[in-house]
Motif scaffolding. Structure first.
Motif, PDB file in Angstrom:
ATOM      1  N   LEU A   1       0.834  -1.189   0.000  1.00 16.85           N
ATOM      2  CA  LEU A   1       0.000   0.000   0.000  1.00 16.85           C
ATOM      3  C   LEU A   1       0.878   1.252   0.000  1.00 16.85           C
ATOM      4  CD1 LEU A   1      -2.763  -0.955   2.586  1.00 16.85           C
ATOM      5  CD2 LEU A   1      -2.800  -1.207   0.107  1.00 16.85           C
ATOM      6  N   PHE A   2       0.348   2.326  -0.555  1.00 14.95           N
ATOM      7  CA  PHE A   2       1.049   3.610  -0.600  1.00 14.95           C
ATOM      8  C   PHE A   2       0.779   4.363   0.694  1.00 14.95           C
ATOM      9  CE2 PHE A   2       0.664   8.173  -1.267  1.00 14.95           C
ATOM     10  CZ  PHE A   2       1.952   8.465  -1.676  1.00 14.95           C
ATOM     11  N   TRP A   3       1.844   4.895   1.309  1.00 15.97           N
ATOM     12  CA  TRP A   3       1.683   5.698   2.516  1.00 15.97           C
ATOM     13  C   TRP A   3       2.482   6.987   2.372  1.00 15.97           C
ATOM     14  CZ3 TRP A   3      -2.100   4.347   5.513  1.00 15.97           C
ATOM     15  CH2 TRP A   3      -2.469   3.022   5.586  1.00 15.97           C
ATOM     16  N   LEU A   4       1.867   8.100   2.722  1.00 19.39           N
ATOM     17  CA  LEU A   4       2.566   9.374   2.754  1.00 19.39           C
ATOM     18  C   LEU A   4       3.575   9.365   3.902  1.00 19.39           C
ATOM     19  CD1 LEU A   4      -0.460  11.763   2.189  1.00 19.39           C
ATOM     20  CD2 LEU A   4       1.440  11.415   0.622  1.00 19.39           C
ATOM     21  N   THR A   5       4.746   9.959   3.696  1.00 13.97           N
ATOM     22  CA  THR A   5       5.775  10.012   4.728  1.00 13.97           C
ATOM     23  C   THR A   5       5.468  11.134   5.716  1.00 13.97           C
ATOM     24  OG1 THR A   5       7.152  11.546   3.484  1.00 13.97           O
ATOM     25  CG2 THR A   5       7.491   9.178   3.071  1.00 13.97           C
ATOM     26  N   ASP A   6       6.229  11.173   6.810  1.00 15.06           N
ATOM     27  CA  ASP A   6       6.064  12.248   7.800  1.00 15.06           C
ATOM     28  C   ASP A   6       6.385  13.611   7.194  1.00 15.06           C
ATOM     29  OD1 ASP A   6       5.313  10.476   9.796  1.00 15.06           O
ATOM     30  OD2 ASP A   6       7.375  10.177  10.495  1.00 15.06           O
ATOM     31  N   THR A   7       7.412  13.657   6.350  1.00 13.54           N
ATOM     32  CA  THR A   7       7.788  14.911   5.696  1.00 13.54           C
ATOM     33  C   THR A   7       6.670  15.398   4.776  1.00 13.54           C
ATOM     34  OG1 THR A   7      10.080  14.162   5.736  1.00 13.54           O
ATOM     35  CG2 THR A   7       9.563  16.008   4.282  1.00 13.54           C
TER      36      THR A   7
ATOM     37  N   ASP B   1      -7.739   8.610  10.412  1.00  9.70           N
ATOM     38  CA  ASP B   1      -6.596   9.521  10.405  1.00  9.70           C
ATOM     39  C   ASP B   1      -6.411  10.150   9.025  1.00  9.70           C
ATOM     40  OD1 ASP B   1      -4.224  10.735  11.285  1.00  9.70           O
ATOM     41  OD2 ASP B   1      -3.043   9.064  10.500  1.00  9.70           O
ATOM     42  N   ASP B   2      -5.989  11.425   8.996  1.00 10.43           N
ATOM     43  CA  ASP B   2      -5.774  12.135   7.733  1.00 10.43           C
ATOM     44  C   ASP B   2      -4.735  11.437   6.856  1.00 10.43           C
ATOM     45  OD1 ASP B   2      -7.644  14.072   8.251  1.00 10.43           O
ATOM     46  OD2 ASP B   2      -6.205  15.529   9.038  1.00 10.43           O
ATOM     47  N   ARG B   3      -3.676  10.884   7.460  1.00 15.35           N
ATOM     48  CA  ARG B   3      -2.654  10.180   6.688  1.00 15.35           C
ATOM     49  C   ARG B   3      -3.271   8.977   5.969  1.00 15.35           C
ATOM     50  NH1 ARG B   3       2.958   9.707   7.363  1.00 15.35           N
ATOM     51  NH2 ARG B   3       2.748  10.685   9.383  1.00 15.35           N
TER      52      ARG B   3
ATOM     53  N   SER C   1      -3.547   9.032   1.898  1.00 14.65           N
ATOM     54  CA  SER C   1      -2.844   7.920   1.245  1.00 14.65           C
ATOM     55  C   SER C   1      -3.827   7.053   0.463  1.00 14.65           C
ATOM     56  CB  SER C   1      -2.109   7.074   2.283  1.00 14.65           C
ATOM     57  OG  SER C   1      -1.127   7.823   2.956  1.00 14.65           O
ATOM     58  N   GLY C   2      -5.003   6.803   1.045  1.00 11.78           N
ATOM     59  CA  GLY C   2      -6.024   6.008   0.359  1.00 11.78           C
ATOM     60  C   GLY C   2      -6.555   6.695  -0.881  1.00 11.78           C
ATOM     61  N   ILE C   3      -6.790   8.001  -0.802  1.00 12.90           N
ATOM     62  CA  ILE C   3      -7.280   8.753  -1.964  1.00 12.90           C
ATOM     63  C   ILE C   3      -6.247   8.727  -3.082  1.00 12.90           C
ATOM     64  CG2 ILE C   3      -7.852  11.079  -2.774  1.00 12.90           C
ATOM     65  CD1 ILE C   3      -9.207  11.521  -0.016  1.00 12.90           C
ATOM     66  N   ILE C   4      -4.980   8.930  -2.744  1.00  8.86           N
ATOM     67  CA  ILE C   4      -3.922   8.880  -3.755  1.00  8.86           C
ATOM     68  C   ILE C   4      -3.830   7.483  -4.353  1.00  8.86           C
ATOM     69  CG2 ILE C   4      -1.419   9.033  -4.090  1.00  8.86           C
ATOM     70  CD1 ILE C   4      -1.489  11.313  -1.958  1.00  8.86           C
ATOM     71  N   PHE C   5      -3.920   6.448  -3.521  1.00  9.75           N
ATOM     72  CA  PHE C   5      -3.850   5.064  -4.008  1.00  9.75           C
ATOM     73  C   PHE C   5      -5.004   4.760  -4.961  1.00  9.75           C
ATOM     74  CE2 PHE C   5      -4.628   0.508  -3.740  1.00  9.75           C
ATOM     75  CZ  PHE C   5      -3.358  -0.005  -3.940  1.00  9.75           C
ATOM     76  N   ILE C   6      -6.212   5.149  -4.586  1.00 10.35           N
ATOM     77  CA  ILE C   6      -7.394   4.899  -5.426  1.00 10.35           C
ATOM     78  C   ILE C   6      -7.246   5.600  -6.769  1.00 10.35           C
ATOM     79  CG2 ILE C   6      -9.867   5.449  -5.652  1.00 10.35           C
ATOM     80  CD1 ILE C   6      -9.431   3.143  -3.832  1.00 10.35           C
TER      81      ILE C   6
ATOM     82  N   GLY D   1      -6.761  -1.420   4.599  1.00 10.17           N
ATOM     83  CA  GLY D   1      -5.716  -0.759   5.376  1.00 10.17           C
ATOM     84  C   GLY D   1      -5.893   0.748   5.461  1.00 10.17           C
ATOM     85  N   TYR D   2      -6.631   1.338   4.526  1.00 13.23           N
ATOM     86  CA  TYR D   2      -6.865   2.784   4.530  1.00 13.23           C
ATOM     87  C   TYR D   2      -8.098   3.173   5.338  1.00 13.23           C
ATOM     88  CZ  TYR D   2      -3.457   2.909   0.767  1.00 13.23           C
ATOM     89  OH  TYR D   2      -2.323   2.782   0.015  1.00 13.23           O
ATOM     90  N   GLY D   3      -8.844   2.211   5.797  1.00 15.11           N
ATOM     91  CA  GLY D   3     -10.069   2.484   6.530  1.00 15.11           C
ATOM     92  C   GLY D   3     -11.274   2.185   5.644  1.00 15.11           C
ATOM     93  N   PRO D   4     -12.468   2.487   6.134  1.00 13.76           N
ATOM     94  CA  PRO D   4     -13.677   2.207   5.346  1.00 13.76           C
ATOM     95  C   PRO D   4     -13.714   3.004   4.047  1.00 13.76           C
ATOM     96  CG  PRO D   4     -14.215   2.824   7.616  1.00 13.76           C
ATOM     97  CD  PRO D   4     -12.762   3.065   7.427  1.00 13.76           C
ATOM     98  N   HIS D   5     -14.116   2.357   2.963  1.00 15.78           N
ATOM     99  CA  HIS D   5     -14.169   3.035   1.661  1.00 15.78           C
ATOM    100  C   HIS D   5     -15.145   4.195   1.677  1.00 15.78           C
ATOM    101  CE1 HIS D   5     -18.033   1.300   0.313  1.00 15.78           C
ATOM    102  NE2 HIS D   5     -17.653   0.236   0.994  1.00 15.78           N
TER     103      HIS D   5
END
Length: 164
Positions: free
Chosen positions: A4-10, A29-31, A35-40, A53-57
């Motif tokens: 899965l794609f995850w945004l970094t802390d930076t 969580d916003d992260r 991350s889920g929106i970018i992945f989709i 893993g990104y939470g409920p769709h």
């Protein structure tokens, strides 16, 4: 879940000033949401197919819709572009077109012979364009529809204007 794609802390620190202030405790969580929106969007998936893993769709879609309506994503892009001091924007865009093999039937008068349109072959065509920050085309390139996208982009790279 490792693919899965995850945004970094930076990255999240750069985006934090553009995120709306929460009036209550968010369920997701916003992260996870970003991350889920970018992945989709990057994988061309339906919201319903979002990995768990990104939470409920439904939460991903609702946050995307609410933030889009409020212009939050537009402010993010404008703010991030302003931080880098970009002077000009150049975009490469591609689209599919349906092109007919012949257009001779356009001038056929009523009652005259017309070709059978059901048997007329349609061809997929891709049109690539370099556009400026106003959306105006600077350069165009056309390929057959089955040609890979990088071929059209590579043909336009030499014509890219210098920006910055």
């Amino acid at each position: 879940m490792t693919d899965l794609f995850w945004l970094t802390d930076t990255q999240m620190a750069r985006l934090a000033p553009f995120l709306p202030k929460s009036h209550s405790k968010p369920c997701v969580d916003d992260r996870h949401v970003l991350s889920g929106i970018i992945f989709i969007n990057s994988n061309g998936l339906r919201w319903h197919d979002a990995p768990a893993g990104y939470g409920p769709h439904k939460a991903l879609y609702n946050r995307w819709k609410r933030w889009s309506d409020k212009g939050i994503f537009a402010r993010m892009m404008t703010g991030l572009a302003a931080e880098d001091g970009e002077k000009a924007t150049v975009m490469i865009d591609a689209t599919y077109l349906k092109a007919q093999r012949t257009a001779t039937c356009m001038g056929v008068k009523k009652g005259a012979w017309a070709p059978n349109r059901a048997n007329q072959r349609r061809v997929n065509t891709k049109l690539y364009a370099i556009r400026d920050n106003q959306g105006r085309p600077v350069d165009l390139f056309m390929t057959a529809g089955q040609v890979r996208g990088y071929i059209g982009a590579r043909a336009l790279l030499e014509g890219l204007p210098k920006v910055g």
